[in-house]
Design a protein around this motif. Structure first.
Motif, PDB file in Angstrom:
ATOM      1  N   TYR A  78       0.735  -1.066  -0.052  1.00  0.00           N
ATOM      2  CA  TYR A  78       0.088   0.012  -0.107  1.00  0.00           C
ATOM      3  C   TYR A  78       0.875   1.283  -0.001  1.00  0.00           C
ATOM      4  O   TYR A  78       0.669   2.178  -0.779  1.00  0.00           O
ATOM      5  CB  TYR A  78      -1.040  -0.124   1.236  1.00  0.00           C
ATOM      6  N   ARG A  79       1.815   1.298   0.991  1.00  0.00           N
ATOM      7  CA  ARG A  79       2.743   2.609   0.796  1.00  0.00           C
ATOM      8  C   ARG A  79       3.572   2.696  -0.540  1.00  0.00           C
ATOM      9  O   ARG A  79       3.768   3.799  -0.619  1.00  0.00           O
ATOM     10  CB  ARG A  79       3.525   2.338   2.095  1.00  0.00           C
ATOM     11  N   LYS A  80       4.002   1.268  -0.671  1.00  0.00           N
ATOM     12  CA  LYS A  80       4.967   1.554  -2.078  1.00  0.00           C
ATOM     13  C   LYS A  80       4.377   2.056  -3.060  1.00  0.00           C
ATOM     14  O   LYS A  80       4.900   2.833  -3.851  1.00  0.00           O
ATOM     15  CB  LYS A  80       5.636   0.081  -2.177  1.00  0.00           C
ATOM     16  N   ALA A  81       3.036   1.668  -3.091  1.00  0.00           N
ATOM     17  CA  ALA A  81       2.027   2.097  -4.314  1.00  0.00           C
ATOM     18  C   ALA A  81       1.873   3.562  -4.424  1.00  0.00           C
ATOM     19  O   ALA A  81       2.066   4.368  -5.386  1.00  0.00           O
ATOM     20  CB  ALA A  81       0.518   1.406  -4.619  1.00  0.00           C
ATOM     21  N   LEU A  82       1.517   4.156  -3.408  1.00  0.00           N
ATOM     22  CA  LEU A  82       1.410   5.578  -3.094  1.00  0.00           C
ATOM     23  C   LEU A  82       2.564   6.436  -3.561  1.00  0.00           C
ATOM     24  O   LEU A  82       2.595   7.300  -4.401  1.00  0.00           O
ATOM     25  CB  LEU A  82       0.893   5.844  -1.773  1.00  0.00           C
ATOM     26  N   MET A  83       3.769   5.883  -2.886  1.00  0.00           N
ATOM     27  CA  MET A  83       4.992   6.712  -3.220  1.00  0.00           C
ATOM     28  C   MET A  83       5.595   6.388  -4.698  1.00  0.00           C
ATOM     29  O   MET A  83       6.032   7.658  -5.297  1.00  0.00           O
ATOM     30  CB  MET A  83       6.189   6.249  -2.224  1.00  0.00           C
ATOM     31  N   MET A  84       5.160   5.312  -5.163  1.00  0.00           N
ATOM     32  CA  MET A  84       5.524   5.118  -6.811  1.00  0.00           C
ATOM     33  C   MET A  84       4.657   6.166  -7.534  1.00  0.00           C
ATOM     34  O   MET A  84       5.394   6.479  -8.765  1.00  0.00           O
ATOM     35  CB  MET A  84       5.262   3.759  -7.174  1.00  0.00           C
ATOM     36  N   HIS A  85       3.618   6.468  -7.087  1.00  0.00           N
ATOM     37  CA  HIS A  85       2.633   7.430  -7.977  1.00  0.00           C
ATOM     38  C   HIS A  85       2.581   8.733  -7.407  1.00  0.00           C
ATOM     39  O   HIS A  85       1.956   9.707  -7.788  1.00  0.00           O
ATOM     40  CB  HIS A  85       1.383   6.736  -8.048  1.00  0.00           C
ATOM     41  N   GLY A  86       3.694   9.145  -6.686  1.00  0.00           N
ATOM     42  CA  GLY A  86       4.013  10.473  -6.097  1.00  0.00           C
ATOM     43  C   GLY A  86       2.827  11.004  -5.154  1.00  0.00           C
ATOM     44  O   GLY A  86       2.673  12.360  -4.911  1.00  0.00           O
ATOM     45  N   LEU A  87       2.309  10.172  -4.647  1.00  0.00           N
ATOM     46  CA  LEU A  87       1.289  10.533  -3.518  1.00  0.00           C
ATOM     47  C   LEU A  87       1.686  10.310  -2.156  1.00  0.00           C
ATOM     48  O   LEU A  87       2.606   9.338  -1.758  1.00  0.00           O
ATOM     49  CB  LEU A  87      -0.094   9.428  -3.552  1.00  0.00           C
ATOM     50  N   ASN A  88       1.107  11.271  -1.246  1.00  0.00           N
ATOM     51  CA  ASN A  88       1.588  11.191  -0.021  1.00  0.00           C
ATOM     52  C   ASN A  88       1.074  10.272   1.017  1.00  0.00           C
ATOM     53  O   ASN A  88      -0.222   9.923   0.814  1.00  0.00           O
ATOM     54  CB  ASN A  88       1.043  12.573   0.849  1.00  0.00           C
ATOM     55  N   VAL A  89       1.932   9.598   1.821  1.00  0.00           N
ATOM     56  CA  VAL A  89       1.360   8.641   2.711  1.00  0.00           C
ATOM     57  C   VAL A  89       0.859   9.333   3.978  1.00  0.00           C
ATOM     58  O   VAL A  89       1.809   9.771   4.669  1.00  0.00           O
ATOM     59  CB  VAL A  89       2.459   7.579   3.090  1.00  0.00           C
ATOM     60  N   ASP A  90      -0.319   9.514   4.138  1.00  0.00           N
ATOM     61  CA  ASP A  90      -0.799  10.213   5.202  1.00  0.00           C
ATOM     62  C   ASP A  90      -1.129   9.191   6.485  1.00  0.00           C
ATOM     63  O   ASP A  90      -2.179   8.311   6.201  1.00  0.00           O
ATOM     64  CB  ASP A  90      -2.118  10.843   4.715  1.00  0.00           C
ATOM     65  N   GLU A  91      -0.543   9.334   7.477  1.00  0.00           N
ATOM     66  CA  GLU A  91      -0.882   8.316   8.550  1.00  0.00           C
ATOM     67  C   GLU A  91      -2.161   8.306   9.301  1.00  0.00           C
ATOM     68  O   GLU A  91      -2.707   7.484   9.913  1.00  0.00           O
ATOM     69  CB  GLU A  91       0.219   8.532   9.684  1.00  0.00           C
TER      70      GLU A  91
END
Length: 342
Positions: free
Chosen positions: A198-211
């Protein structure tokens, strides 16, 4: 009063060793002798002492299976597959559910060792590395062949799902549909790699990982998903999609969304993981990551029996990686050119 093997031999007119060969299925005896012994066993209602036989033969013909919980369809179906595979190989299965509790896990593993299981399939384990190390040390000292699911330990054979890829595919599906605020519900009861994906997919697409969008729960049930989603709503956290670490969490979350008047997938797209039977029956039908559960069960048993048949000093650890597949249904919405599956 309980009959003895000596009395069976006398009734059948054969030696004690012949009765023993019939009971254990070892060495060939004539059909007439076999029938005489069986008639004597039936007449005297003789029941072999399996504990004594296990001590002599150093085999119980029993496999211990440890799972997190049986109320989850995934684990109940996996237990049946393992049981059937063991049965076809001449073994019975002792199935124990830990309910995700470390104290139960330790007690059941100790019981498996004390009852001299011929092998152990270990599908439940604590999230705490210290507890995990303690369990492994106990099992190694027992010398009992061991196979693990979704855990990799030095010297231990394992079957692992490709959860990093599976969860990454699920979240990328949500991103391609235009979602940008994607929440996650998971926790220690499901593979940590699902959160990593989940975290990797967001980062790969330039999206912020909001805790603030991540809710970790201790269990993996419908009520856990319902409760976690309710908390997200109470906190006022805005999200347009949701990925869950298993299907029951996802189904519970959808129920909470519906009760809050939030439409799925029009307002919030949802994806689960496992593809349990209920996923396709729920309304809306759940988009999910499918694990081939039959393959998993068969590989676990196959790896275990390879270890059972080898001397402990000759055992070599193997790791089998099981691929996953995204199953697109109604709950997430559909990308262009995708086919909705039943």
């Amino acid at each position: 009063m309980k009959s003895t093997i000596k009395e069976v031999a006398k009734e059948a007119g054969v030696s004690i060793s012949t009765v023993s060969r019939v009971i254990n299925g070892r060495d060939r005896v004539s059909k007439s002798t076999l029938n005489k012994v069986r008639r004597a066993i039936d007449k005297l209602k003789f029941h072999p002492d399996h504990t004594a036989r296990a001590m002599i033969n150093k085999k119980t013909q029993t496999i211990g299976l440890l799972v997190p919980e049986l109320s989850n369809e995934f684990w109940s179906l996996l237990s049946k597959i393992v049981q059937d595979e063991c049965w076809s190989n001449g073994y019975t299965t002792l199935i124990c559910s830990t309910d995700n509790r470390t104290d139960k896990e330790k007690a059941y593993l100790k019981m498996f060792i004390e009852r001299r299981m011929d092998g152990i399939i270990y599908c439940a384990s604590p999230d705490d590395p210290t507890d995990m190390q303690e369990q492994m040390e106990m099992l190694r000292n027992s010398g009992i062949p061991l196979v693990m699911l979704d855990k990799s330990m030095p010297g231990v054979s394992s079957v692992v799902g490709d959860h990093l890829h599976g969860s990454l595919t699920a979240v990328e599906h949500l991103i391609r549909l235009g979602n940008r605020r994607i929440a996650y519900i998971g926790g220690p009861a499901v593979s940590i790699e699902r959160e990593f994906g989940y975290r990797k997919a967001l980062m790969m697409h330039g999206l912020n990982v909001d805790e603030a969008l991540i809710r970790l729960v201790q269990g993996q049930t419908f009520s856990d998903g319902y409760g976690a989603l309710t908390v997200l709503l109470e906190l006022g956290v805005m999200f347009d999609a949701l990925f869950c670490g298993n299907d029951l969490l996802a189904l519970g979350a959808i129920k909470a969304l519906e009760q809050a008047g939030i439409r799925v997938p029009e307002e919030v797209a949802v994806v689960g993981y496992d593809d349990i039977f209920s996923a396709s029956l729920f309304k809306p039908a759940l988009t999910t990551v499918r694990q081939p559960i039959t393959d998993i069960g068969k590989e676990l048993v196959s790896l275990l029996f390879q270890s059972v048949e080898q001397l402990s000093e000759n055992r070599s650890a193997r790791k089998i990686v099981i691929p996953t597949e995204l199953i697109v249904r109604e709950s997430s919405g559909v990308e262009r050119n995708e086919i909705v599956q039943p």
